[in-house]
Design a protein around this motif. Structure first.
Motif, mmCIF file in Angstrom:
data_model
loop_
_atom_site.group_PDB
_atom_site.id
_atom_site.type_symbol
_atom_site.label_atom_id
_atom_site.label_comp_id
_atom_site.label_asym_id
_atom_site.label_seq_id
_atom_site.Cartn_x
_atom_site.Cartn_y
_atom_site.Cartn_z
ATOM 1 N N TYR A 34 -13.068 6.524 -12.320
ATOM 2 C CA TYR A 34 -13.847 7.731 -12.639
ATOM 3 C C TYR A 34 -14.663 7.384 -13.868
ATOM 4 O O TYR A 34 -14.145 7.389 -14.982
ATOM 5 C CB TYR A 34 -12.926 8.917 -12.936
ATOM 6 N N LYS A 42 -13.073 5.057 -16.559
ATOM 7 C CA LYS A 42 -11.611 5.107 -16.478
ATOM 8 C C LYS A 42 -11.118 4.661 -15.094
ATOM 9 O O LYS A 42 -11.618 5.129 -14.067
ATOM 10 C CB LYS A 42 -11.185 6.555 -16.756
ATOM 11 N N SER A 91 2.929 13.227 -12.489
ATOM 12 C CA SER A 91 1.615 13.867 -12.486
ATOM 13 C C SER A 91 0.567 12.946 -13.109
ATOM 14 O O SER A 91 0.839 12.286 -14.113
ATOM 15 C CB SER A 91 1.698 15.172 -13.277
ATOM 16 N N GLY A 92 -0.601 12.898 -12.476
ATOM 17 C CA GLY A 92 -1.713 12.105 -13.019
ATOM 18 C C GLY A 92 -1.640 10.635 -12.670
ATOM 19 O O GLY A 92 -2.390 9.831 -13.206
ATOM 20 N N CYS A 93 -0.718 10.252 -11.756
ATOM 21 C CA CYS A 93 -0.578 8.829 -11.462
ATOM 22 C C CYS A 93 -1.569 8.375 -10.400
ATOM 23 O O CYS A 93 -1.669 7.194 -10.111
ATOM 24 C CB CYS A 93 0.855 8.536 -11.019
ATOM 25 N N GLY A 94 -2.289 9.282 -9.775
ATOM 26 C CA GLY A 94 -3.327 8.861 -8.834
ATOM 27 C C GLY A 94 -3.020 9.125 -7.373
ATOM 28 O O GLY A 94 -3.700 8.583 -6.489
ATOM 29 N N LYS A 95 -2.041 9.967 -7.084
ATOM 30 C CA LYS A 95 -1.695 10.245 -5.688
ATOM 31 C C LYS A 95 -2.844 10.931 -4.960
ATOM 32 O O LYS A 95 -3.254 10.519 -3.880
ATOM 33 C CB LYS A 95 -0.444 11.134 -5.611
ATOM 34 N N SER A 96 -3.355 11.993 -5.577
ATOM 35 C CA SER A 96 -4.455 12.728 -4.944
ATOM 36 C C SER A 96 -5.676 11.837 -4.816
ATOM 37 O O SER A 96 -6.382 11.867 -3.806
ATOM 38 C CB SER A 96 -4.814 13.960 -5.759
ATOM 39 N N THR A 97 -5.917 11.064 -5.863
ATOM 40 C CA THR A 97 -7.059 10.159 -5.837
ATOM 41 C C THR A 97 -6.956 9.224 -4.635
ATOM 42 O O THR A 97 -7.932 9.018 -3.901
ATOM 43 C CB THR A 97 -7.090 9.340 -7.147
ATOM 44 N N GLU A 127 -18.917 10.827 -10.172
ATOM 45 C CA GLU A 127 -18.656 9.667 -11.012
ATOM 46 C C GLU A 127 -17.584 8.739 -10.422
ATOM 47 O O GLU A 127 -17.276 7.718 -11.027
ATOM 48 C CB GLU A 127 -18.238 10.147 -12.405
ATOM 49 N N HIS A 181 5.911 16.627 -4.922
ATOM 50 C CA HIS A 181 6.653 16.456 -6.174
ATOM 51 C C HIS A 181 8.134 16.681 -5.974
ATOM 52 O O HIS A 181 8.905 16.631 -6.917
ATOM 53 C CB HIS A 181 6.130 17.437 -7.230
#
Ligand SMILES: Nc1ncnc2c1ncn2[C@@H]1O[C@H](COP(=O)(O)OP(=O)(O)OP(=O)(O)O)[C@@H](O)[C@H]1O
Ligand SMILES: [Mg+2]
Lengths: 580, 256
Positions: B18, B21, B43-49, B63, B209
């Motif tokens: 992104y 980053k 949370s925030g580890c990139g699963k959704s990404t 971006e 989760h």
């Protein structure tokens, strides 16, 4: 864990804060209510005062004359052809009808005044009626036309200050060589006498002051100048003694610069010239003779006092009297003012109407909507949904926002120099006005549309993309329908602003005097026209007082239009609004 | 079981950025067809990404930049030349918050088939809608009110409506990003049941989760941590005998 011992103090602090919070909330609510109250009050006062001002414009006093369409006047060639009728003198026909009402009026000056009860611009209307139906030639014809504007205002009580009193005591009316003598058994005129005396006394004081100044000047002046002033002083002395003689004599003469007294008895109208000092008798001029066959009660009569002196008035006492007499005879009647709603502008207030400006506004609005809504909405959709983020689009965005803040007159100048001078669009035409106004409206619509698009939750876009809709499909199937109410509101706000816009239209020549109602058609777009706000501007500026209520009424029409627009916006909003 | 299943998605060296980053680092994973794969991680580890890479939803983020190779049935999908619209018809997605269109229940489900031209007559369309709603286990509840707005349903019903909408275009892969996070235990159980039923015919990937949920519904589990794919394997192995210390810590609830 919280220490138990600290709990009560904490509780106290919370309570103290709570009280403060409630107070601040109450303050805020009061402030909000106050603001709304002030806004509503101002609005009510504003609309109320304009509405009140406009009241006289909705009714009109109409003259309904039975005119004699004699052949020699109406059909001079004698063949009832169009040419012949067009050569007829219809003003004379109308004048004859008036003379018939008041056969006693004979001197030229009075006749001219009598004919001013209507406007000669009404003659073409009579001609048109005869052209439409040539069978009328040689017949009696009931013709309706508006009373002259000032007299119309008089009947509405807006021209002069007038009071009237009805009496039940017998009044003898006799004529002798010098005019008419009115005599009552009670001192009916005393009330007025005292105020007349005060007027004369004031005049004496003023004259005396002027004389004193002259004497002072004389003392300082030399030779010839002093002599001159001496003459003036003697003139002043003479005036003062004349006035004094009036006060001391056994009757007071009513001058032109004093209120007029009018007696109305048995259909006759008398204008008082002198009043006897005992208040029992008066001399008068007979303006309208009494009805001969009337055996109406001679002890039932009216004394009318026109406070505005004739010299300052816009209508003569005789005209006021004739108007009253015609009302009495039921020839003047008050009706709904169709002239105002059916005519275009006119130099004569009684014939001036709002329809021309209304249609001009509608035509202009059509152009504005056709140009600004599709262009504005498309531009906004492109910028918001498809345009790549880069310096160029940033620049465009900044400039659109700036454009919304540009004073509207600048668009007028642009319209004049670009559309009229360069592209040769017609001056003062709805087409040109529409183009100029759509330029002005575009930024508003673009900004409102973008805001509405931004407000659509991203989850809807994701949902559409997720099932494989392309970005165009996403926008047109999902985003746009959800944004539609917002877009609509924005567009209507922009357009109702354009509807009330004056300045840029003055620049492109919309101030022209247009006496025709434009046609609601393609041709109408390029013909000269005016629009409501400009019409208001023109009428408020006009010299004739009767234009003022019409200007106020035109504002009411404009307000009505704008309010219906906003109501439409609210209705559509509710109709299309969906929750998500 | 593993011997029969064939690989649906083959992901090699995927990196996602992104802007400056880096959100995903060198992800390699094979995902089997006809089974459920769950992605877990803090949370925030990139699963959704990562999920968004699989149906190119990252394209909609200005971006975001995705490198590497994602092969679905022999076909490179991380390729500018491939039309993401076509891909998304094959890879459906269910989001964390139910997001039905503000249209009728029928139109919600019919929208996908309509734009992809899957039905030529009204009857066919009705059949697709009914089938999808039946598969999503919602038919009995809504069959008599298909014209009601989709937004008038309860949260759990909405989520099943959204699943019906995804399966209506007959995708091969269904991506679910925390589909039960907004639901109560009963609605969650209902969805889990549904996932289990759908498994046979689809390749399902679910981000969750809840360890229990991953254990209940998935055959394969992948653990993400700080943008790295730490460990992937059969669900049982991951939960009972993880190889990596970080996986073990996460499963034991020691962080995250
Ligand atoms: N649109 C975006 N723009 C910039 N950074 C993003 C964007 N989306 C995600 N990120 C970043 O990428 C990283 C991974 O985010 P992602 O949403 O994939 O996490 P996640 O594993 O799904 O977390 P969660 O379990 O909380 O949903 C995060 O650090 C986040 O800040
Ligand atoms: Mg996530």
């Amino acid at each position: 864990m919280t220490d138990i011992s600290t709990r009560p103090t904490q509780q106290g602090a919370v309570e103290a804060r709570l009280a403060r919070r409630y107070r601040s909330e109450a303050r805020f609510r009061a402030a909000g209510l106050g603001a709304i109250f002030i806004a509503v009050t101002i609005l009510v006062i504003l609309v109320g005062s304009i509405g009140h001002q406009s009241l006289p414009a909705y009714t009109v006093n109409e003259l309904r004359l039975n005119v004699e369409l004699s052949e020699d006047l109406v059909d001079p060639l004698g063949d009832a052809s169009e040419d012949s009728i067009r050569a007829g003198s219809f003003t004379r026909v109308l004048q004859n009808a008036m003379r018939e009402e008041f056969p006693d009026v004979s001197n030229r000056r009075e006749l001219r005044e009598l004919f001013q009860l209507f406007n000669s611009l009404n003659a073409p209307q009579l001609m048109n009626e005869v052209l439409e139906d040539p069978n009328l030639i040689g017949q009696q014809h009931a013709f309706r036309m508006p009373l002259a504007d000032d007299l119309d205002l008089y009947l509405k009580g807006r021209l002069v200050e007038e009071t009237s009193a009805r009496f039940n005591t017998p009044l003898d009316i006799t004529s002798d060589g010098r005019g008419v003598l009115l005599r009552a058994q009670d001192p009916v005129f005393t009330d007025r006498l005292s105020s007349l005396r005060i007027t004369i006394e004031n005049d004496i004081t003023a004259e005396q002051a002027a004389r004193d100044r002259l004497v002072e000047q004389q003392a300082l002046a030399q030779d010839e100048e002093a002599e001159d002033l001496g003459v003036q002083v003697s003139f002043a002395d003479r005036r003062i003694s004349a006035l004094q003689a009036q006060l001391d004599g056994d009757e007071l003469t009513l001058r032109d610069d004093m209120p007029s007294l009018i007696v109305e008895s048995r259909g006759g109208f008398y204008k008082l010239t002198t009043v006897s000092i005992d208040g029992l008798a008066a001399r008068a001029e007979q303006v309208v003779p009494p009805l001969t066959d009337a055996n109406t009660d001679r002890s039932n009569w009216v004394l009318r006092i026109v406070e505005t002196p004739e010299a300052r008035g816009r209508a003569s006492d005789n005209q006021l009297i004739w108007t009253r007499a015609l009302v009495e005879r039921n020839i003047i009647r008050t009706t709904f003012n169709g002239y105002f709603f059916n005519n275009a502008d006119s130099r004569e207030p009684e014939l001036a109407g709002v329809r021309g400006a209304l249609f001009g506004s509608i035509l202009t609005l059509i152009i504005t909507v056709i140009l600004s809504v599709p262009v504005g909405v498309s531009a906004a959709i492109y910028l918001e949904e498809f345009a790549p983020k880069n310096p160029i689009t940033d620049m465009i965005e900044v400039n659109i926002n700036n454009l919304a803040a540009v004073p509207s007159i600048v668009f007028g100048i642009l319209g004049l120099s670009v559309f009229i001078t360069l592209f040769g669009l017609p001056r003062s035409a709805p087409l040109t006005a529409g183009v100029v106004l759509s330029l002005m409206t575009l930024p508003t619509i673009i900004i409102a549309t973008r805001a509405a698009l931004k407000a659509v939750p991203p989850s809807i876009r994701q949902a559409a993309m997720g099932v494989g809709a392309s970005s165009t499909q996403t926008v047109f199937h999902h985003v746009l329908p959800l944004a539609a109410p917002g877009i609509l509101t924005g567009a209507i706000i922009g357009i109702s602003r354009a509807l009330g816009e004056t300045a840029p239209l003055l620049m492109i020549g919309m101030v022209a005097f247009i006496a025709d109602v434009p046609s609601l058609s393609l041709e109408g777009m390029t013909e000269p026209a005016t629009v409501l706000p400009v019409q208001v501007f023109l009428w408020y500026d006009a010299a004739e007082r009767a234009f003022q209520p019409r200007a106020a009424a035109a504002i009411m029409v404009l307000l009505f239009l704008i309010i219906s627009f906003n109501a439409l916006a609210i209705y559509l909003r509710h109709k299309f609004e969906r929750r998500w | 079981m593993s011997s029969i299943t064939k690989t649906k998605l083959k992901v090699r060296d995927v990196n996602v950025f992104y802007g400056e980053k880096q959100a995903l680092k060198n992800v390699n994973i094979d995902i089997a067809d006809g089974s459920v794969t769950s992605f877990i991680g803090p949370s925030g580890c990139g699963k959704s990404t990562f999920l968004r890479c699989l149906n190119r939803m990252n394209d909609t983020i200005d971006e975001a930049r995705v490198t590497g190779s994602i092969i679905m049935d022999e076909e490179e999908i991380n390729d500018r030349r491939l039309d993401p619209v076509v891909l998304r018809a094959r890879v459906g997605m269910v989001f964390q918050k139910p997001n039905p269109f503000p249209k009728s229940i029928f139109d919600n489900v019919a929208y996908g088939p309509r734009i992809h031209g899957l039905a030529s007559t009204r009857e066919e369309l009705e059949e697709i809608v009914e089938n999808s709603l039946v598969k999503a286990g919602l038919w009995n509840e809504v069959s008599d009110r298909l014209d009601d707005p989709g937004t008038s349903l309860s949260g759990g019903q909405q989520q099943r409506l959204v699943i019906a909408r995804a399966i209506a275009v007959n995708p091969e892969v269904i991506l679910m990003d925390e589909p039960c996070s907004a639901l109560d235990p009963i609605a969650t159980a209902r969805i889990e049941e549904l996932i289990d039923e759908l498994r046979e015919n689809y390749c399902i990937i679910i981000v969750t989760h809840s360890m229990q949920q991953a254990a209940r519904v998935s055959q394969q589990t992948a653990f993400f941590h700080l943008g790295e794919l730490v460990e992937v394997g059969p669900t049982e192995t991951i939960f009972t005998n993880p190889r990596d210390q970080r996986t073990q810590d996460y499963i034991m609830g020691r962080f995250g």
